[in-house]
Design a protein around this motif. Structure first.
Motif, short mmCIF file in Angstrom:
data_model
loop_
_atom_site.label_atom_id
_atom_site.label_comp_id
_atom_site.label_asym_id
_atom_site.label_seq_id
_atom_site.Cartn_x
_atom_site.Cartn_y
_atom_site.Cartn_z
N SER A 1 0.82 -1.21 0.00
CA SER A 1 0.00 0.00 0.00
C SER A 1 0.85 1.26 0.00
CB SER A 1 -0.93 0.00 1.22
OG SER A 1 -0.18 -0.16 2.42
N HIS A 2 1.99 1.26 0.70
CA HIS A 2 2.83 2.46 0.73
C HIS A 2 3.46 2.72 -0.64
CE1 HIS A 2 3.56 2.52 5.39
NE2 HIS A 2 2.31 2.25 5.07
N LEU B 1 -5.42 2.73 4.49
CA LEU B 1 -4.24 3.08 5.28
C LEU B 1 -4.63 3.62 6.66
CD1 LEU B 1 -2.06 4.69 2.47
CD2 LEU B 1 -1.44 2.69 3.83
N GLN C 1 -5.48 0.61 8.60
CA GLN C 1 -4.30 -0.21 8.82
C GLN C 1 -3.42 0.33 9.93
OE1 GLN C 1 -2.06 -1.57 5.27
NE2 GLN C 1 -0.35 -0.43 6.12
N HIS C 2 -3.16 1.63 9.92
CA HIS C 2 -2.21 2.23 10.85
C HIS C 2 -2.86 2.82 12.10
CE1 HIS C 2 1.36 1.73 8.40
NE2 HIS C 2 0.71 2.21 7.36
N TRP D 1 5.96 9.97 2.32
CA TRP D 1 5.67 8.58 1.99
C TRP D 1 6.92 7.82 1.59
CZ3 TRP D 1 1.88 6.05 3.76
CH2 TRP D 1 0.66 6.67 4.02
N GLU E 1 6.50 -0.10 5.72
CA GLU E 1 5.53 -0.89 4.96
C GLU E 1 5.29 -2.21 5.69
OE1 GLU E 1 2.89 -1.64 2.27
OE2 GLU E 1 4.32 -0.27 1.38
#
Length: 422
Positions: free
Chosen positions: A96-97, A144, A147-148, A203, A210
């Motif tokens: 994703s990153h 994201l 996720q984070h 990023w 990641e």
């Protein structure tokens, strides 16, 4: 920092999934990622809203035909549909990153090169490059966030949606002053590539964080989402609110002008309507995620819409500020639709899959709205038939909104369908 599902998105006693157990990010990295999400969100609409204010200059400067101008205004929804639908597959393969870095690179490259394009077809092609990056960002940023920041979904959705609203407003408001200051629409349009560069830097630093690839068996695809009722409810909710929003942003000022409002005042009302997205983005996500059942918010947005449209229909020039404010509150359903992706899923994979399916098909529905609205206006010679269509969209939005707002989860629906099939 151990990343586990939120209380709202996890049944009591449910252990973390294998993917979630593998995810970890140093605490110091979370601030970097939060800033990176906010900066990335600024870029998702600049390729779209920067063109409208100088569309005449662009078409004249390139010698673009009316067909080309129509293609340019239709291109965003097509790119959002195609590239948004491909995002979960690309995310699984690239991470994703890395995918978001590539998306920001596409936005930046597309904005710079299209500003130098000498031919209409090349301007359109390079616009598609920039829009492809925005389409990927539309889908991947909610995932994201999940996720984070699984324990801060509301806060980070506020950051994401506010960044989106601010970027949209800046590109809409600053393009004409930039064009007038430089005397060149190309410089005005290309300048927004600086946003992309600013967003890409954090990023690139975040690539080291990641997450490790998850088990492919945990991955979800668009087809699985569309095999469930909750998946289609999300598509229709996103699509109907998108259609209403596109209609308002495209036709609101013209409707007011046809009722007797002068052009400058109509433009001010449209700017006010657009600006209302910022406080809605700031206030709503954190409130929406605090409750298990979001149906009261659906009723709030629909009520605001119906009262605002009724006032616009019956007395457009008396109480215009009131009707515009109510319609702007109704447009908060866009924030609701984005927040639902995280609220109605248990994992980042589920969020990405629901986001991809809802946005890819939803933007196609949204893109058809302004065309049908304008067609009804032309055929009927007035605005009543067109407004009746908008009211119909609001009622459909109400029905599917009450369904998607119930406390259920996509992964559970997919698992139940698989068990029934097996």
């Amino acid at each position: 920092m151990s990343v586990t599902p939120t209380r709202e998105n996890t049944a009591p006693g449910t252990p973390p999934s294998g993917t979630e157990q593998r995810r970890a990010a140093p605490r110091a990295a979370l601030l970097l990622i939060a800033v990176a999400i906010a900066l990335a969100a600024l870029n998702l609409r600049t390729a779209i809203t920067s063109v409208g204010p100088v569309l005449d200059e662009v078409t004249q400067g390139l010698g673009m035909s009316a067909v080309g101008a129509g293609a340019l205004t239709t291109l965003p929804v097509l790119c959002f549909a195609v590239f948004g639908g491909l995002t979960p597959l690309l995310s699984r393969r690239l991470g994703s990153h890395r995918l978001l870095v590539l998306a920001l690179a596409a936005v930046t490259l597309g904005l710079v090169t299209r500003a130098m394009a000498p031919e209409p077809w090349l301007f359109l092609a390079l616009s598609a490059v920039a829009l492809s990056g925005g389409a990927v960002g539309n889908v991947i940023l909610p995932a994201l966030v999940k996720q984070h920041f699984p324990h801060r979904v509301g806060l980070m959705t506020t950051v994401y949606t506010t960044g989106l609203a601010v970027g949209t407003a800046i590109a809409a408001a600053a393009t004409v002053p930039l064009e007038q200051a430089t005397g060149n629409w190309r410089i005005a349009l290309g300048s927004y590539a600086l946003f992309g560069l600013a967003a890409a830097l954090p990023w690139l630093l975040a690539l080291r964080h990641e997450p490790a690839p998850g088990d492919s068996r945990e991955a979800l695809g668009v087809r699985q989402v569309l095999g469930t009722g909750i998946g289609w409810q999300s598509v229709l909710y996103f699509g109907t609110q998108s259609s209403i929003a596109y209609i308002m942003f495209g036709w609101f000022a013209q409707m007011l002008r046809d009722q007797g409002l002068d052009a400058q005042s109509a433009g001010v009302m449209l700017a006010y309507l657009s600006a209302l997205g910022i406080p809605m983005s700031l206030a709503m996500p954190s409130i929406i995620v605090r409750v298990r059942d979001q149906r009261p918010f659906v009723l709030l947005f629909v009520t605001a819409y119906l009262v605002g449209f009724a006032g616009l229909w019956v007395s457009p020039l008396n109480g215009t500020w009131v009707w515009t404010t109510l319609i702007g509150i109704g447009l908060g359903s866009f924030v609701m639709a984005l927040t639902i992706f995280a609220v109605r899923t248990r994992t980042a994979e589920g969020t990405a899959a629901m986001s991809a399916s809802s946005q890819s098909l939803g933007y196609l529905i949204g893109g058809a709205g302004p065309f049908l609205f304008g067609l009804l206006h032309e055929v009927s010679g007035g605005w009543h038939a067109s407004m009746a269509m908008v009211v119909g969209l609001v009622l459909l939005n109400l029905v599917v909104g009450l369904l998607i707002a119930r406390p259920r989860y996509l992964e559970d629906a997919i698992a139940a369908r698989a068990a029934k099939a097996g």
